[in-house]
Structure formats: C-alpha cells, structure tokens
Design a protein around this motif. Structure first.
Motif: not given
Length: 85
Positions: A15, A19, A51, A53, A65-68, A80-82
């Motif tokens: 992250i 970012k 997860k 956030s 939130s993102f799933e990693i 990786f997805k939002r």
C-alpha cells in the motif's frame, strides 16, 4: 514460508509503494495518519487473503478497502484489488 505477521507487513509495504505514502508528516509516516489497518480475511493452503483499509487522504474520514493476496511460500503479492463497499 512466511507467517501471518509477515504477510500483514508485506500488505502495508505494498500500500505504501502503490499510494506513494513513503513520506513523513510531522515526524510520523503518512500511512499512520490515514488510520491504516490490515486484518486477516481468509487463508488457503497457498495464500493469505488480507483486507486493508485506510483513509484516502488526511481530509476525508471515509475509508477505502483493498483485498490483498500474499503468497505463503514466497511472501510476494499474488493479487490486489480495491473493494467496493
């Protein structure tokens, strides 16, 4: 093989890189100002599903939130997805 704690550290590192949050603000890492949190969502034989956030910036209180997915064997990012809340 990595453990859950290593996977959570890797998620934070991902992250930060994606970012551009590798700076400090008033002597504290920016990601710490954004209420970053990672929790274990699930686990399979080969991956940790996490997860994460955080607030999108310092002025917006809603979180994104993102799933990693972290590979247990290599410790590398598998997916990786939002998440849309």
């Amino acid at each position: 093989m990595i453990n859950l704690e290593n996977a959570m550290d890797k998620a934070k590192e991902i992250i930060i890189k994606m970012k551009g949050l590798d700076m400090e603000f008033y002597g504290k890492p920016i990601i710490d100002w954004l209420n970053f949190e990672t929790v274990k969502k699930d686990e399979t034989e080969t991956i940790f599903i996490l997860k994460s956030s955080l607030n999108p910036n310092l002025f917006i209180p809603e979180q994104v939130s993102f799933e990693i997915h972290i590979n247990k064997k290599t410790g590398e990012l598998d997916d990786f997805k939002r998440l849309e809340d």
